[in-house]
Design a protein around this motif. Structure first.
Motif, PDB file in Angstrom:
ATOM      1  N   ILE A  88       2.004  11.032  -7.103  1.00 14.68           N
ATOM      2  CA  ILE A  88       2.254  11.340  -8.552  1.00 14.68           C
ATOM      3  C   ILE A  88       2.564  10.110  -8.927  1.00 14.68           C
ATOM      4  O   ILE A  88       3.775   9.432  -8.664  1.00 14.68           O
ATOM      5  CB  ILE A  88       3.769  12.458  -8.610  1.00 14.68           C
ATOM      6  N   VAL A  89       1.909   9.503  -9.842  1.00 13.86           N
ATOM      7  CA  VAL A  89       2.105   8.289 -10.576  1.00 13.86           C
ATOM      8  C   VAL A  89       2.944   8.714 -11.907  1.00 13.86           C
ATOM      9  O   VAL A  89       2.655   9.116 -12.932  1.00 13.86           O
ATOM     10  CB  VAL A  89       0.969   7.499 -11.343  1.00 13.86           C
ATOM     11  N   LEU A  90       4.227   8.389 -11.993  1.00 12.64           N
ATOM     12  CA  LEU A  90       4.980   8.658 -13.087  1.00 12.64           C
ATOM     13  C   LEU A  90       4.847   7.558 -14.431  1.00 12.64           C
ATOM     14  O   LEU A  90       4.320   6.469 -14.112  1.00 12.64           O
ATOM     15  CB  LEU A  90       6.607   8.628 -12.923  1.00 12.64           C
ATOM     16  N   GLU A  91       5.261   8.020 -15.366  1.00  4.41           N
ATOM     17  CA  GLU A  91       5.002   7.495 -16.568  1.00  4.41           C
ATOM     18  C   GLU A  91       5.439   5.913 -16.592  1.00  4.41           C
ATOM     19  O   GLU A  91       4.820   4.946 -17.276  1.00  4.41           O
ATOM     20  CB  GLU A  91       5.817   8.132 -17.963  1.00  4.41           C
ATOM     21  N   ALA A 110       0.476  -2.304 -11.033  1.00  5.23           N
ATOM     22  CA  ALA A 110      -0.071  -3.323 -10.308  1.00  5.23           C
ATOM     23  C   ALA A 110       0.243  -2.948  -8.739  1.00  5.23           C
ATOM     24  O   ALA A 110      -0.261  -2.880  -7.861  1.00  5.23           O
ATOM     25  CB  ALA A 110       0.279  -4.720 -10.336  1.00  5.23           C
ATOM     26  N   SER A 111       1.974  -2.731  -8.469  1.00  2.67           N
ATOM     27  CA  SER A 111       2.341  -2.616  -7.234  1.00  2.67           C
ATOM     28  C   SER A 111       1.989  -1.178  -6.696  1.00  2.67           C
ATOM     29  O   SER A 111       1.571  -0.860  -5.553  1.00  2.67           O
ATOM     30  CB  SER A 111       3.922  -2.643  -7.269  1.00  2.67           C
ATOM     31  N   THR A 112       1.896  -0.304  -7.546  1.00  2.00           N
ATOM     32  CA  THR A 112       1.274   1.181  -7.384  1.00  2.00           C
ATOM     33  C   THR A 112      -0.026   1.067  -6.849  1.00  2.00           C
ATOM     34  O   THR A 112      -0.059   1.745  -5.711  1.00  2.00           O
ATOM     35  CB  THR A 112       1.437   2.268  -8.561  1.00  2.00           C
ATOM     36  N   ILE A 113      -0.818   0.577  -7.368  1.00  2.00           N
ATOM     37  CA  ILE A 113      -2.289   0.446  -6.874  1.00  2.00           C
ATOM     38  C   ILE A 113      -2.353  -0.035  -5.445  1.00  2.00           C
ATOM     39  O   ILE A 113      -3.032   0.176  -4.540  1.00  2.00           O
ATOM     40  CB  ILE A 113      -3.283  -0.023  -8.130  1.00  2.00           C
ATOM     41  N   LEU A 160      -2.312  11.727  -8.887  1.00  2.00           N
ATOM     42  CA  LEU A 160      -2.002  12.673 -10.176  1.00  2.00           C
ATOM     43  C   LEU A 160      -1.399  11.308 -11.063  1.00  2.00           C
ATOM     44  O   LEU A 160      -0.264  10.822 -11.008  1.00  2.00           O
ATOM     45  CB  LEU A 160      -0.900  13.559  -9.880  1.00  2.00           C
ATOM     46  N   ALA A 161      -2.200  11.285 -12.137  1.00  2.00           N
ATOM     47  CA  ALA A 161      -1.851  10.287 -13.377  1.00  2.00           C
ATOM     48  C   ALA A 161      -1.476  11.163 -14.719  1.00  2.00           C
ATOM     49  O   ALA A 161      -2.311  12.062 -15.097  1.00  2.00           O
ATOM     50  CB  ALA A 161      -3.158   9.247 -13.493  1.00  2.00           C
ATOM     51  N   PRO A 162      -0.589  10.531 -15.206  1.00  2.00           N
ATOM     52  CA  PRO A 162      -0.199  11.028 -16.741  1.00  2.00           C
ATOM     53  C   PRO A 162      -1.396  10.805 -17.608  1.00  2.00           C
ATOM     54  O   PRO A 162      -1.887   9.795 -17.529  1.00  2.00           O
ATOM     55  CB  PRO A 162       1.339  10.233 -17.045  1.00  2.00           C
ATOM     56  N   ARG A 163      -1.457  11.791 -18.394  1.00  2.00           N
ATOM     57  CA  ARG A 163      -2.700  11.621 -19.320  1.00  2.00           C
ATOM     58  C   ARG A 163      -2.396  10.497 -20.223  1.00  2.00           C
ATOM     59  O   ARG A 163      -3.549   9.848 -20.565  1.00  2.00           O
ATOM     60  CB  ARG A 163      -2.793  13.164 -20.089  1.00  2.00           C
ATOM     61  N   SER A 164      -1.401  10.223 -20.633  1.00  2.00           N
ATOM     62  CA  SER A 164      -1.193   8.923 -21.596  1.00  2.00           C
ATOM     63  C   SER A 164      -1.610   7.695 -20.939  1.00  2.00           C
ATOM     64  O   SER A 164      -1.871   6.519 -21.576  1.00  2.00           O
ATOM     65  CB  SER A 164       0.246   8.854 -21.869  1.00  2.00           C
ATOM     66  N   ARG A 165      -1.543   7.692 -19.578  1.00  2.00           N
ATOM     67  CA  ARG A 165      -1.962   6.465 -18.820  1.00  2.00           C
ATOM     68  C   ARG A 165      -3.211   6.686 -17.968  1.00  2.00           C
ATOM     69  O   ARG A 165      -3.517   5.636 -17.176  1.00  2.00           O
ATOM     70  CB  ARG A 165      -0.906   5.677 -18.072  1.00  2.00           C
ATOM     71  N   TYR A 166      -3.947   7.694 -18.239  1.00  2.00           N
ATOM     72  CA  TYR A 166      -5.083   8.132 -17.348  1.00  2.00           C
ATOM     73  C   TYR A 166      -6.077   6.877 -17.358  1.00  2.00           C
ATOM     74  O   TYR A 166      -6.578   6.698 -16.353  1.00  2.00           O
ATOM     75  CB  TYR A 166      -5.438   9.499 -17.603  1.00  2.00           C
ATOM     76  N   ASP A 167      -6.523   6.446 -18.463  1.00  2.00           N
ATOM     77  CA  ASP A 167      -7.743   5.577 -18.271  1.00  2.00           C
ATOM     78  C   ASP A 167      -7.091   4.198 -17.692  1.00  2.00           C
ATOM     79  O   ASP A 167      -7.965   3.669 -16.980  1.00  2.00           O
ATOM     80  CB  ASP A 167      -8.152   5.304 -19.714  1.00  2.00           C
ATOM     81  N   GLU A 168      -5.819   3.749 -17.828  1.00  4.94           N
ATOM     82  CA  GLU A 168      -5.450   2.624 -17.422  1.00  4.94           C
ATOM     83  C   GLU A 168      -5.393   2.826 -15.764  1.00  4.94           C
ATOM     84  O   GLU A 168      -5.722   1.838 -15.107  1.00  4.94           O
ATOM     85  CB  GLU A 168      -4.038   2.411 -17.882  1.00  4.94           C
ATOM     86  N   VAL A 169      -4.943   3.941 -15.350  1.00  6.62           N
ATOM     87  CA  VAL A 169      -4.859   4.383 -13.973  1.00  6.62           C
ATOM     88  C   VAL A 169      -6.084   4.373 -13.203  1.00  6.62           C
ATOM     89  O   VAL A 169      -6.491   3.688 -12.125  1.00  6.62           O
ATOM     90  CB  VAL A 169      -4.060   5.512 -13.559  1.00  6.62           C
ATOM     91  N   ALA A 170      -7.205   4.965 -13.955  1.00  2.00           N
ATOM     92  CA  ALA A 170      -8.615   5.003 -13.634  1.00  2.00           C
ATOM     93  C   ALA A 170      -9.182   3.792 -13.675  1.00  2.00           C
ATOM     94  O   ALA A 170      -9.848   3.312 -12.557  1.00  2.00           O
ATOM     95  CB  ALA A 170      -9.405   5.809 -14.352  1.00  2.00           C
ATOM     96  N   ALA A 172      -7.646   0.727 -12.903  1.00  2.00           N
ATOM     97  CA  ALA A 172      -7.067  -0.081 -12.070  1.00  2.00           C
ATOM     98  C   ALA A 172      -7.548   0.564 -10.588  1.00  2.00           C
ATOM     99  O   ALA A 172      -7.621  -0.329  -9.504  1.00  2.00           O
ATOM    100  CB  ALA A 172      -5.487  -0.232 -12.257  1.00  2.00           C
ATOM    101  N   LEU A 173      -7.538   1.701 -10.345  1.00  2.63           N
ATOM    102  CA  LEU A 173      -7.718   2.428  -9.213  1.00  2.63           C
ATOM    103  C   LEU A 173      -9.192   1.992  -8.807  1.00  2.63           C
ATOM    104  O   LEU A 173      -9.688   1.829  -7.619  1.00  2.63           O
ATOM    105  CB  LEU A 173      -7.621   3.848  -9.229  1.00  2.63           C
ATOM    106  N   ALA A 174     -10.277   2.037  -9.845  1.00  4.61           N
ATOM    107  CA  ALA A 174     -11.675   1.707  -9.353  1.00  4.61           C
ATOM    108  C   ALA A 174     -11.737   0.527  -8.960  1.00  4.61           C
ATOM    109  O   ALA A 174     -12.669   0.124  -8.204  1.00  4.61           O
ATOM    110  CB  ALA A 174     -12.233   2.108 -10.642  1.00  4.61           C
ATOM    111  N   ALA A 175     -10.854  -0.696  -9.910  1.00  4.16           N
ATOM    112  CA  ALA A 175     -11.018  -1.835  -9.377  1.00  4.16           C
ATOM    113  C   ALA A 175     -10.699  -2.245  -8.000  1.00  4.16           C
ATOM    114  O   ALA A 175     -11.372  -3.082  -7.414  1.00  4.16           O
ATOM    115  CB  ALA A 175     -10.035  -2.910 -10.447  1.00  4.16           C
ATOM    116  N   MET A 176      -9.714  -1.626  -7.724  1.00  2.00           N
ATOM    117  CA  MET A 176      -8.949  -1.898  -6.110  1.00  2.00           C
ATOM    118  C   MET A 176      -9.978  -1.360  -5.265  1.00  2.00           C
ATOM    119  O   MET A 176     -10.348  -2.019  -4.289  1.00  2.00           O
ATOM    120  CB  MET A 176      -7.512  -1.156  -6.169  1.00  2.00           C
ATOM    121  N   VAL A 177     -10.269  -0.054  -5.614  1.00  2.00           N
ATOM    122  CA  VAL A 177     -10.983   0.681  -4.262  1.00  2.00           C
ATOM    123  C   VAL A 177     -12.593  -0.234  -4.343  1.00  2.00           C
ATOM    124  O   VAL A 177     -12.937  -0.403  -3.217  1.00  2.00           O
ATOM    125  CB  VAL A 177     -11.240   2.007  -4.527  1.00  2.00           C
ATOM    126  N   GLY A 178     -13.113  -0.322  -5.472  1.00  3.18           N
ATOM    127  CA  GLY A 178     -14.355  -0.958  -5.488  1.00  3.18           C
ATOM    128  C   GLY A 178     -14.481  -2.444  -4.999  1.00  3.18           C
ATOM    129  O   GLY A 178     -15.557  -3.018  -4.555  1.00  3.18           O
TER     130      GLY A 178
END
Length: 479
Positions: free
Chosen positions: A258-261, A266-269, A291-301, A303-309
């Motif tokens: 769970i990624v809180l608001e 950076a450290s989470t990813i 699980l990402a808050p909808r308010s930060r969903y695009d930002e998490v997506a 960052a996560l895509a950049a790390m995994v990719g």
């Protein structure tokens, strides 16, 4: 090429009863790198008989815990000196990146062994209580012969979760490693001989599922400890229940991070590299639902895509590789099947997919799905590969609801700028463990699952208690 033609039974190398062999195939080269005999029911019978003699007649259960710890201390010291050799061998067997293997496939198993060796001195083996009718001595005694069945993903770690506490308790053990990863147990057997473990205390027979079922049902086995799939665990639990045999089951998971608001992204990813993708995603406790808050969903997506990719996918023996191949072709095909399924369910691939990173080897591109609903199969079923599902939530209560909406309950994590609040959220998650800004399995603390993730606990003092029977000895009050 590592070749063995015997089993470790009764303190030495015993000829197999059958003629079958198990070929160990490199997940990176798809070439045979080892060969061992394939165990039969007769080999299991011989191993159980040796363990039974060692328990009923041998010195091991009659030693003091300190005497057992002295021998196990020698084994731990040998293990510590040769950790690199073990890490490289497991990497060759099952494709774990060497950087992870050095820590997760060899250092942590040795730490578990040392933890239980040290615990022998402080554990309460016997205590005096005042009963209602007089004094009572309560003592702890070893359960007996243990059947230990371990998987291929972290073979030394899962074996040591069983072996170390069982041996400290005074039990004897028959271990059945997975056909994919038998070679590391032969190396461990050599170390046990060098440490001076008494004959028959540990016996090792690599074999397939059917022969493992014979070990589970064997009348001279007093306890079974199994790590593996929930489906297999149900069958093992049913047999043990019918026989009233002690059992510990560490099964599957579909853990939520769970990624809180307020989380530092950076450290989470960065933390998800280990928490979510450890061992190429082949880990029961991997945090595969993000699980990402909808308010930060695009930002998490993003960052996560950049790390995994950006992960380096390649030869697992190369220290620079972050993701290696999956253990077998069937596992590669299974994971690719889930990637197709996710697309069919309407989820969106935001990095990765079905294009294989290499032409040779059982590689799958690390993949992140976005627009995932928690009722999709890719969010509910254990994929066991480098595939993550990104799920939006509305508020904290919704995040907890989604995290708990699973048949599993093994691990979890909460990522936040306020660790104290993270602990409050973690308390609401129905899992056996839930980290805050990290996910680790600590040898000092119990590990296991709620719901379909298993029964019982391994590690910590609770892991030792699982191999002990409690005996009460009451006596009359003094006149």
């Amino acid at each position: 090429m590592r070749e063995h033609d015997r089993f470790f039974i009764g303190g030495g190398w015993a000829a197999p009863a059958g003629t079958g062999t198990i070929e160990v195939i490199s997940p990176h080269t798809e070439e045979v790198i080892g060969r061992v005999p394939e165990g039969t029911e007769a080999d299991i019978d011989a191993a159980v008989a040796a363990a039974r003699r060692a328990f009923d007649e041998g010195p091991w259960p009659r030693m003091t815990p300190a005497e057992r710890a002295e021998i196990l201390g020698r084994l731990s010291a040998i293990y510590a000196e040769r950790q690199q050799e073990m890490a490289e061998l497991v990497t060759a067997e099952m494709g774990s990146p060497l950087g992870f293997s050095i820590f997760g496939q060899s250092a942590i198993p040795q730490m578990v062994l040392q933890y239980y060796t040290d615990l022998a001195a402080s554990y309460t083996w016997e205590d005096e209580r005042q009963g209602m009718l007089g004094p009572v001595t309560v003592t702890r005694e070893p359960i007996g012969v243990v059947g230990a069945i371990v998987p291929w993903n972290v073979p030394q770690f899962t074996l040591m979760l069983k072996l170390a506490p069982a041996l400290v308790a005074g039990c004897t053990v028959v271990a059945k490693p997975s056909p994919e990863t038998p070679l590391d147990t032969y190396l461990l057997a050599e170390w046990m001989l060098e440490a001076g473990l008494p004959d028959g205390v540990v016996n090792i027979v690599p074999a397939g599922r059917e022969v493992g079922a014979h070990l589970v049902a064997h009348p001279d086995v007093d306890k079974v400890s199994f790590t593996g799939s929930t489906a297999a665990g149900r069958k093992i639990g049913a047999v043990c229940g019918e026989q009233l045999k002690r059992v510990t089951l560490e099964l599957g998971g579909k853990s939520a991070a769970i990624v809180l608001e307020d989380a530092d992204l950076a450290s989470t990813i960065e933390g998800f590299k280990l928490a979510s993708l450890m061992n190429n995603g082949q880990a029961c406790a991997a945090q595969t639902r993000i699980l990402a808050p909808r308010s930060r969903y695009d930002e998490v997506a993003d960052a996560l895509a950049a790390m995994v990719g950006g992960l380096t996918v390649g030869d697992p023996s190369d220290f620079g590789s972050e993701i290696g191949p999956l253990v077998a072709r069937r596992q590669q095909e299974r994971v690719e099947g889930y990637i197709r399924l996710g697309q069919d369910e309407g989820a969106k691939i935001i990095t990765g997919g079905l294009d294989r990173p290499h032409d040779r080897g059982w590689y799958v591109a690390p993949t992140v799905f976005g627009d995932v609903r928690n009722d999709m199969r890719i969010a509910r079923e254990e994929i066991f590969g480098p595939v993550l599902a990104l799920i939006p939530y509305e508020d904290e209560d919704d995040a907890v609801r989604i995290a708990n909406d699973s048949e599993y309950g093994l691990g979890g994590s909460v990522w936040t700028a306020d660790p104290d609040h993270g602990v409050e959220v973690a308390r609401r998650i129905r899992t056996g463990s839930c980290g805050v800004n990290m996910y680790v399995i600590d040898p000092n603390t119990p590990f296991g699952g709620y719901k379909n993730s298993g029964m019982g606990r391994e590690l910590g003092p609770e892991g030792l208690a699982a191999y002990l029977e409690h005996k009460s000895i009451p006596r009359p009050a003094s006149a």
